[in-house]
Design an enzyme around this catalytic site. Structure first.
Site, PDB file in Angstrom:
ATOM      1  N   LYS A   1      -1.665   2.692  -4.610  1.00  0.00           N
ATOM      2  CA  LYS A   1      -2.042   2.396  -5.999  1.00  0.00           C
ATOM      3  C   LYS A   1      -3.182   1.376  -6.161  1.00  0.00           C
ATOM      4  O   LYS A   1      -3.797   1.308  -7.230  1.00  0.00           O
ATOM      5  CB  LYS A   1      -0.832   1.846  -6.767  1.00  0.00           C
ATOM      6  CG  LYS A   1       0.206   2.886  -7.081  1.00  0.00           C
ATOM      7  CD  LYS A   1      -0.177   3.717  -8.285  1.00  0.00           C
ATOM      8  CE  LYS A   1       0.497   5.047  -8.328  1.00  0.00           C
ATOM      9  NZ  LYS A   1      -0.324   6.183  -7.963  1.00  0.00           N
TER      10      LYS A   1
ATOM     11  N   PRO B   1       0.779  -1.249   0.000  1.00  0.00           N
ATOM     12  CA  PRO B   1       0.000   0.000   0.000  1.00  0.00           C
ATOM     13  C   PRO B   1       0.811   1.299   0.000  1.00  0.00           C
ATOM     14  O   PRO B   1       0.237   2.367  -0.165  1.00  0.00           O
ATOM     15  CB  PRO B   1      -0.838  -0.102   1.289  1.00  0.00           C
ATOM     16  CG  PRO B   1      -0.088  -1.037   2.165  1.00  0.00           C
ATOM     17  CD  PRO B   1       0.617  -1.990   1.256  1.00  0.00           C
TER      18      PRO B   1
HETATM   19  P1  FAD Z   1     -11.744  -5.797  -2.860  1.00  0.00           P
HETATM   20  O1  FAD Z   1     -11.911  -4.450  -2.274  1.00  0.00           O
HETATM   21  O2  FAD Z   1     -10.973  -6.807  -2.096  1.00  0.00           O
HETATM   22  O3  FAD Z   1     -13.189  -6.357  -3.166  1.00  0.00           O
HETATM   23  C1  FAD Z   1     -13.431  -7.702  -3.507  1.00  0.00           C
HETATM   24  C2  FAD Z   1     -14.816  -8.095  -3.062  1.00  0.00           C
HETATM   25  O4  FAD Z   1     -15.074  -9.439  -3.464  1.00  0.00           O
HETATM   26  C3  FAD Z   1     -14.951  -8.060  -1.542  1.00  0.00           C
HETATM   27  O5  FAD Z   1     -16.079  -7.300  -1.181  1.00  0.00           O
HETATM   28  C4  FAD Z   1     -15.066  -9.524  -1.163  1.00  0.00           C
HETATM   29  O6  FAD Z   1     -15.871  -9.721  -0.008  1.00  0.00           O
HETATM   30  C5  FAD Z   1     -15.703 -10.116  -2.406  1.00  0.00           C
HETATM   31  N1  FAD Z   1     -15.462 -11.553  -2.560  1.00  0.00           N
HETATM   32  C6  FAD Z   1     -14.340 -12.266  -2.246  1.00  0.00           C
HETATM   33  N2  FAD Z   1     -14.510 -13.565  -2.513  1.00  0.00           N
HETATM   34  C7  FAD Z   1     -15.763 -13.709  -2.993  1.00  0.00           C
HETATM   35  C8  FAD Z   1     -16.517 -14.814  -3.430  1.00  0.00           C
HETATM   36  N3  FAD Z   1     -16.012 -16.048  -3.418  1.00  0.00           N
HETATM   37  N4  FAD Z   1     -17.776 -14.603  -3.860  1.00  0.00           N
HETATM   38  C9  FAD Z   1     -18.303 -13.343  -3.883  1.00  0.00           C
HETATM   39  N5  FAD Z   1     -17.626 -12.247  -3.479  1.00  0.00           N
HETATM   40  C10 FAD Z   1     -16.370 -12.425  -3.034  1.00  0.00           C
HETATM   41  N6  FAD Z   1      -5.238   1.484  -2.534  1.00  0.00           N
HETATM   42  C11 FAD Z   1      -5.115   2.762  -3.012  1.00  0.00           C
HETATM   43  O7  FAD Z   1      -5.292   2.971  -4.206  1.00  0.00           O
HETATM   44  N7  FAD Z   1      -4.818   3.815  -2.200  1.00  0.00           N
HETATM   45  C12 FAD Z   1      -4.589   3.644  -0.885  1.00  0.00           C
HETATM   46  O8  FAD Z   1      -4.376   4.634  -0.175  1.00  0.00           O
HETATM   47  C13 FAD Z   1      -4.654   2.295  -0.355  1.00  0.00           C
HETATM   48  N8  FAD Z   1      -4.442   2.070   0.945  1.00  0.00           N
HETATM   49  C14 FAD Z   1      -4.647   0.815   1.451  1.00  0.00           C
HETATM   50  C15 FAD Z   1      -4.469   0.637   2.802  1.00  0.00           C
HETATM   51  C16 FAD Z   1      -4.691  -0.618   3.341  1.00  0.00           C
HETATM   52  C17 FAD Z   1      -4.465  -0.805   4.821  1.00  0.00           C
HETATM   53  C18 FAD Z   1      -5.117  -1.702   2.512  1.00  0.00           C
HETATM   54  C19 FAD Z   1      -5.389  -3.065   3.088  1.00  0.00           C
HETATM   55  C20 FAD Z   1      -5.291  -1.525   1.166  1.00  0.00           C
HETATM   56  C21 FAD Z   1      -5.059  -0.271   0.613  1.00  0.00           C
HETATM   57  N9  FAD Z   1      -5.216  -0.042  -0.745  1.00  0.00           N
HETATM   58  C22 FAD Z   1      -5.021   1.224  -1.239  1.00  0.00           C
HETATM   59  C23 FAD Z   1      -5.622  -1.131  -1.645  1.00  0.00           C
HETATM   60  C24 FAD Z   1      -7.130  -1.136  -1.945  1.00  0.00           C
HETATM   61  O9  FAD Z   1      -7.856  -1.135  -0.746  1.00  0.00           O
HETATM   62  C25 FAD Z   1      -7.487  -2.362  -2.805  1.00  0.00           C
HETATM   63  O10 FAD Z   1      -6.613  -2.395  -3.906  1.00  0.00           O
HETATM   64  C26 FAD Z   1      -8.949  -2.312  -3.294  1.00  0.00           C
HETATM   65  O11 FAD Z   1      -9.822  -2.661  -2.253  1.00  0.00           O
HETATM   66  C27 FAD Z   1      -9.172  -3.276  -4.479  1.00  0.00           C
HETATM   67  O12 FAD Z   1     -10.534  -3.309  -4.807  1.00  0.00           O
HETATM   68  P2  FAD Z   1     -11.185  -4.616  -5.426  1.00  0.00           P
HETATM   69  O13 FAD Z   1     -12.615  -4.280  -5.675  1.00  0.00           O
HETATM   70  O14 FAD Z   1     -10.347  -5.118  -6.524  1.00  0.00           O
HETATM   71  O15 FAD Z   1     -11.059  -5.722  -4.289  1.00  0.00           O
HETATM   72  C1  DHB Z   2      -3.476   5.905   2.903  1.00  0.00           C
HETATM   73  C2  DHB Z   2      -3.125   4.616   2.585  1.00  0.00           C
HETATM   74  C3  DHB Z   2      -1.981   4.370   1.868  1.00  0.00           C
HETATM   75  O1  DHB Z   2      -1.649   3.117   1.536  1.00  0.00           O
HETATM   76  C4  DHB Z   2      -1.162   5.410   1.468  1.00  0.00           C
HETATM   77  O2  DHB Z   2      -0.026   5.136   0.789  1.00  0.00           O
HETATM   78  C5  DHB Z   2      -1.507   6.707   1.785  1.00  0.00           C
HETATM   79  C6  DHB Z   2      -2.683   6.954   2.513  1.00  0.00           C
HETATM   80  C7  DHB Z   2      -4.728   6.135   3.654  1.00  0.00           C
HETATM   81  O3  DHB Z   2      -5.347   5.156   4.056  1.00  0.00           O
HETATM   82  O4  DHB Z   2      -5.089   7.300   3.865  1.00  0.00           O
END
Ligand code: FAD
Ligand code: DHB
Length: 408
Positions: free
Chosen positions: A301, A297
């Protein structure tokens, strides 16, 4: 058995990727069904990302789900990098011709997209069990699942695997058809949300002897903070006092800056990995977002990559349905992997530059500090960070991310 349940695109997962894909498809007259295995509350309350690139902001505003984002999102034109007791600002706007990022919580993005889906009256199911895609390598794919205890069979033209890293779609691809690249990091982040007004109006990434720390925010009254910790750190070992003491130590700079303290509303630990699965397609199933790739993270991105994927996928599917042309579908993976690997490199670089590794030698430490010194003293190095952090524009085939907003 006859199969009356059918849609054009079956979407697995109601995270940002699945919800935005459903929204974009609906706007372009393509039918979809979204199947999510968790509850609506879980999906909305899960605290994760907070940094939106301009491309993500443009996409939300241009497609009618950016009203609240426009009102409540906080535009940031730079970030701070702290090390050796000093803070240095990187001026994104000045270095990239006016580009910036917007702070707006991922759960707010998800809330806005769920609201739009419900208002459009399009199908979105929560608490769906036993989700199982099938027939991806045939002309008749579908998704088996259980809704309200009833087994269901959704026939589709295409399946979109938007189910995150631990989902079912990617593992349902035969191993011989997917090349996987992976790196795990020997640390994680302990993240907290605190009821305290942000003490700085921009983010601070701090490299400290005791480990990395990140200052961020959600609203004018909520601060978001992260501490480098062990990947399997026990949150129970971190009472509030210990968290604040560690944050004070890791943010100590000669100007006396410290984060404001307040009630801790939420605590959680996240491990870190880099992962890419290639290609992002298997027959009639397309992977998008975390289902296809994970970045640590530090470069903020993940969410933005997910949004870029689904904007590309939605335009490819819309082109297919309007003219029968499969070219954009055929190049979906290749175009996405170019963006993904660029983000992988940047996220890996930010992560290794800012975190401490237990096995680091004195040489490694001095080299890391030399890298940080170079970064903050070279306009070229700062520009490299800035242009990657604000993000490259989303694919031009949507006409978005160029500063102009156009209806799609
Ligand atoms: P997800 O958000 O994981 O969504 C997938 C969905 O599919 C979930 O709701 C899940 O419950 C569902 N699912 C899973 N398995 C099944 C199944 N078998 N059947 C039906 N549904 C299912 N990104 C940034 O761009 N900027 C940031 O600042 C940033 N900070 C972050 C900080 C933290 C602490 C973390 C953990 C992540 C961070 N990220 C950040 C990353 C970002 O949160 C993820 O990349 C984003 O959630 C991806 O979205 P998605 O929809 O691909 O996946
Ligand atoms: C936040 C998360 C990140 O991973 C980052 O690089 C900057 C900010 C946030 O949760 O605000």
């Amino acid at each position: 058995m006859s199969n009356p349940w059918r849609t054009q695109v079956g979407i697995v997962g109601a995270g940002p990727a699945g919800l935005m894909l459903g929204h974009l498809l609906h706007r372009q007259g393509v039918d979809s069904v979204i199947l999510e295995n968790r509850t609506r509350e879980y999906v909305i309350d899960r605290v994760r990302a907070g940094v939106l690139e301009q491309g993500t902001v443009d996409l939300m505003i241009a497609t009618g789900v950016g009203e609240r984002l426009r009102r409540e999102g906080m535009r940031h034109e730079g970030i701070h990098i702290a090390f050796n007791g000093r803070r240095h600002r990187i001026d994104f706007a000045g270095l990239t011709g006016g580009r910036a990022i917007t702070i707006y919580g991922q759960n707010e993005v998800v809330k806005d997209l769920i609201e739009a889906r419900v208002a459009a009256g399009r199908p979105l199911f929560f608490e769906v069990g036993d989700v199982e895609p099938y027939g991806m390598d045939t002309d008749a794919p579908g998704i088996l699942c259980t809704i309200d205890g009833e087994p269901r069979d959704l026939a589709c033209d295409f399946i979109a695997g938007c189910d995150g890293f631990h989902g079912i779609c990617r593992p349902s691809i035969p191993a011989t058809r997917l090349q996987q690249y992976e790196r795990e990091y020997p640390f994680g982040w302990l993240g907290i949300l605190a009821k305290a007004p942000p003490a700085c109006d921009e983010l601070i990434y701090s490299n400290h002897e005791r480990g990395f720390a990140l200052f961020s925010m959600r609203t004018p009254s909520i601060t978001r903070l992260y501490l480098q910790c062990a990947p399997d750190e026990d949150v129970g070992a971190w009472p509030d006092d210990r968290i604040w003491a560690e944050l004070r130590a890791r943010f100590e700079t000669s100007d006396g800056w410290q984060p404001n303290e307040g009630e801790i509303l939420q605590k959680s630990v996240t491990g870190m990995r880099s992962f890419v699965g290639e290609p992002m397609r298997y027959g009639r199933m397309f992977l998008a977002g975390d289902a296809a790739h994970i970045v640590p993270p530090t470069g903020a991105k993940g969410l933005n990559l997910a949004m870029a994927d689904v904007s590309r996928l939605a335009s490819a599917l819309a082109a297919y349905y309007s003219s029968g042309a499969a070219e954009l579908l055929d190049t979906y993976s290749e175009r996405g992997l170019r963006r993904t690997w660029r983000a992988q490199r940047f996220s890996w670089w930010m992560t290794t530059m800012l975190h401490r590794l237990e096995q680091d030698t004195a040489f490694d430490r001095r080299r890391q500090l030399a890298e940080l010194e170079y970064l903050v003293s070279s306009r070229a190095a700062m520009t490299s960070l800035a242009e990657n952090y604000v993000g490259i524009p989303f694919d031009e085939d949507l006409g978005l991310g160029t500063g102009k907003t156009r209806r799609v």
